[in-house]
Design an enzyme around this catalytic site. Structure first.
Site, short mmCIF file in Angstrom:
data_model
loop_
_atom_site.label_atom_id
_atom_site.label_comp_id
_atom_site.label_asym_id
_atom_site.label_seq_id
_atom_site.Cartn_x
_atom_site.Cartn_y
_atom_site.Cartn_z
N HIS A 1 53.01 5.59 167.32
CA HIS A 1 51.84 5.63 168.19
C HIS A 1 51.69 7.01 168.83
O HIS A 1 50.58 7.57 168.87
CB HIS A 1 51.97 4.55 169.26
N SER B 1 43.59 3.51 173.36
CA SER B 1 44.64 4.51 173.15
C SER B 1 44.12 5.69 172.35
O SER B 1 44.56 6.83 172.53
CB SER B 1 45.83 3.89 172.41
N ASP C 1 54.29 8.76 175.75
CA ASP C 1 54.05 7.76 174.72
C ASP C 1 55.37 7.35 174.07
O ASP C 1 56.40 7.30 174.74
CB ASP C 1 53.06 8.32 173.68
#
Length: 686
Positions: A332, A546, A279
């Site tokens: 994220h 996600s 990520d």
């Protein structure tokens, strides 16, 4: 020749009188059980249709002369989750202009719903005379009956049964003989008779059925019943975390994690498992992730070689999501990681942040020895290249990669690889990604990837690669089961679903019931994050595939940690076999095999035993009709095919008849040709 002007005048007068000069007037368009119906009104001006409810469409939207339209109902967009409205009603506005006159007129449209009736019957209810041979009494489950309890009509009769001397005047000789004869035929010796007081006697006998038959024929007996062995009926209580924001993490409740965590407290989750999160990197300094990560020097890696790397170091062993000048967006990778492994309980206070939470949120893996290996591939511009993702996937699985002239080998090869990223590249462009997935799958790694948030049907890669587990997103519906999140891509490679929440830009929903600072909390996924403006830890909510993907990764890790499964193939098979089927029967493009059910997959104890009804539409809708005191229901539904499910909720996820629950179901199709269907009794059993 003289008549021609008169004829022309007459013709003009006739045409004029046929042209209505008044306004459009109010009217009701009743569709009944039809899907659509015409609506018209004589008019001589121009008109247009406005303010059309979402569940209606009107065509054409405008015109001149007579108002003549077709009104069509999409009842699925107007049916409430309780399925309790027998008729939908809405209003459209006709905006009209006729010469110097103009106005707005309301037309009312009604549409009758289609009715499904039935009853949910508690299959665990006790039935009178439910006695079977060999001393077994069945009341839903099997309970051993250890003898018979007899209550006599008089104390004298009880004394006879206990073998005591009784004067004939108290209980006649004939009556005494009857009772003695009954007991002798049952072969119940004196030592097998116990005084229970109140004229009752316990008779120890193996032939419960025979004893009941004989005793009930004795006129001295008031009643005779089995001495049933009773068992504790208390259910294990679900584990409810006390962390400050845990109450807003509704996804764990939907997945039945209260039962999973209770099971975890009993031990058994002993096998260490590594989950690689490929990520943006992670904030190693977030207090809620301490002890949950492999850090620099332990296998964590930044594979980025692009100019927008952000940390200026190129590939190295520190995948910290960097604090670059002017950055405002959150982390994220930190968010995804927290869904899997955020710490439980009290956390350390971050230096200089007196307002930061001291407990925060929780992660799915709780006490299990699951650790996250951060690998950074997404740069500060939120981009990741195919080449970098290929390197990251191969490295995560333990394969050697060379970056910037230096060779790296992961000391903690990942059993599960989480890819909350992807793109709508072509299958040809995705070949390097799919080759990497195939390579690591062959080594036993389970690759879990986001199906995409494009509101469409195009496959996203690497999720659509053969061997990858493409994860779709669901969100709450208030109807006893989640529904497909509209943004979540639909395509044949979708394999599983998990909670991803609602897209707030398209309108918030608040079915989770949470509150934050006195305000209703929307149905989004809360997890660990980083505030780059204040440069301190925080918690933030996102929605998307996600957020659904790490929930599948967490379940896979728990299956391996408990030893329910041993490798990639049986872990995937277990998750798909125990998923709660939503939408069309079997695997479909919206849900895959269905919503993951951790409580079912991990074989956990029940923490509830609620009985209820769920109606699941083949197109992904869900409804929760009410039951009356006798379990009867009438569900007012749109046209379509539905599974009507009477079931129990054993794992506390709020889904009746889920993969871990008893269920009884019928499939029905309703519409104009079949406006009413009776499904009869649904008996989900114990």
């Amino acid at each position: 020749m003289k008549r021609l002007p008169a004829l022309l005048t007459a013709a003009l007068l006739c045409a004029c009188t046929q042209t209505p000069s008044g306004p459009v007037t109010a009217q009701t368009v009743a569709l009944g059980t039809a899907l659509s119906a015409p609506a018209s009104q004589s008019f001589g001006g121009s008109w247009s249709i406005e303010d059309v409810p979402a569940w209606l469409s009107v065509s054409p939207p405008s015109g001149k002369g007579d108002v003549s339209v077709k009104v069509t109902a999409d009842r699925s967009r107007g049916t409430p989750v309780g399925a309790d409205q027998p008729r939908l009603s809405g209003q459209v506005t006709v905006v009209w202009k006729n010469g110097s006159a103009s106005g707005r007129t309301v037309w009312t449209v009604t549409a009758d719903q289609y009715a499904v009736t039935g009853q949910v019957v508690d299959g665990d209810s006790v039935q009178a005379g439910d006695v079977e041979p060999r001393g077994l009494l069945r009341t839903g489950g099997t309970r051993e009956a250890r003898g018979v309890i007899v209550r006599y009509r008089s104390a004298a009769a009880q004394a006879v049964a206990l073998g005591r001397a009784v004067p004939v005047a108290t209980l006649g000789g004939a009556a005494q003989a009857v009772t003695r004869d009954t007991l002798s035929r049952l072969d119940v010796p004196g030592g097998a008779r116990r005084d229970l007081g109140g004229r009752a006697v316990l008779l120890e006998t193996a032939d419960v059925t025979g004893a009941l038959r004989a005793l009930r024929a004795d006129p001295n007996v008031e009643y005779a019943v089995p001495n049933a062995v009773l068992h504790p009926q208390g259910l294990a209580q679900p584990v409810v975390p006390s962390d400050e924001y845990a109450g807003l993490q509704w996804a764990y409740k939907v997945l039945g994690y209260g039962a999973v965590w209770r099971d975890m407290e009993a031990g058994g989750y002993t096998r260490p498992v590594t989950v690689a999160v490929i990520d943006t990197g992670v904030r190693f300094d977030h207090p809620d992730l301490q002890g949950a990560l492999y850090g620099p020097g332990e296998g964590a890696l930044d594979v980025l070689t692009s100019s927008t790397n952000g940390d200026g170091n190129g590939p190295d062993t520190d995948p910290t999501d960097p604090d670059t000048p002017g950055r405002t967006a959150g982390s994220h990778g930190t968010h995804v990681t927290g869904i899997i492994a955020a710490r439980w309980g009290k956390i350390s206070q971050y230096a200089g942040c007196g307002s930061c939470s001291t407990s925060g949120v929780v992660g799915a893996v709780y006490r299990a020895p699951v650790r996250v290996l951060p690998i950074r591939v997404i740069d500060t511009a939120d981009n990741a290249t195919t080449a970098d993702v290929v390197n990251a996937v191969r490295y995560a699985a333990g394969l050697t990669v060379t970056l910037g002239g230096k060779t790296y080998t992961n000391p903690h090869p990942a059993a599960v690889i989480n890819l909350s990223l992807g793109g709508d590249v072509s299958a040809e462009e995705a070949r390097p990604l799919c080759s990497a997935v195939a390579e690591v799958t062959g080594r036993g790694a389970l690759v879990v990837a986001a199906a995409g948030n494009a509101y469409g049907t195009e496959p996203f890669y690497p999720a659509a690669c053969e061997g990858a587990v493409a994860v779709a997103s669901v969100t709450l519906s208030g109807a006893g089961a989640p529904v497909h999140a509209e943004y979540s891509n639909r395509y044949p490679q979708v394999m599983l679903s998990a909670p991803g929440g609602v897209d707030l830009s398209r309108g918030a929903t608040y079915y989770n019931g949470g509150n934050l600072n006195g305000q209703r909390y929307p149905d989004v996924i809360l997890s660990t994050d980083w505030d780059y403006v204040k440069d301190q830890p925080t918690y933030y909510s996102y929605a998307g595939t996600s957020q659904a993907t790490p929930q599948v990764s967490a379940l896979a890790a728990l299956l391996l940690s408990k030893g329910v499964t041993k490798g990639r193939d049986d872990t995937l098979a277990r998750m798909t076999a125990t998923a709660t089927d939503l939408g069309e029967a079997g695997r479909d493009e919206a849900f895959g095999y269905g919503l993951i059910d951790p409580a079912a997959a991990l074989g956990n104890l029940a923490v509830s035993d609620a009985l209820g009804l769920r109606v699941q539409g083949s197109r992904g809708s869900a409804y929760l009709p009410a039951l009356d005191a006798l379990g009867r229901f009438t569900a007012y539904l749109p046209d379509g095919t539905f599974n009507v499910i009477g079931g129990r909720d054993r794992d506390g996820d709020g889904i009746y008849g889920g993969a871990n629950d008893p269920r009884d179901e019928r499939q029905v199709t309703v519409g104009p040709a079949e406006p009413q269907v009776a499904v009869g009794a649904l008996s989900p059993g114990p």
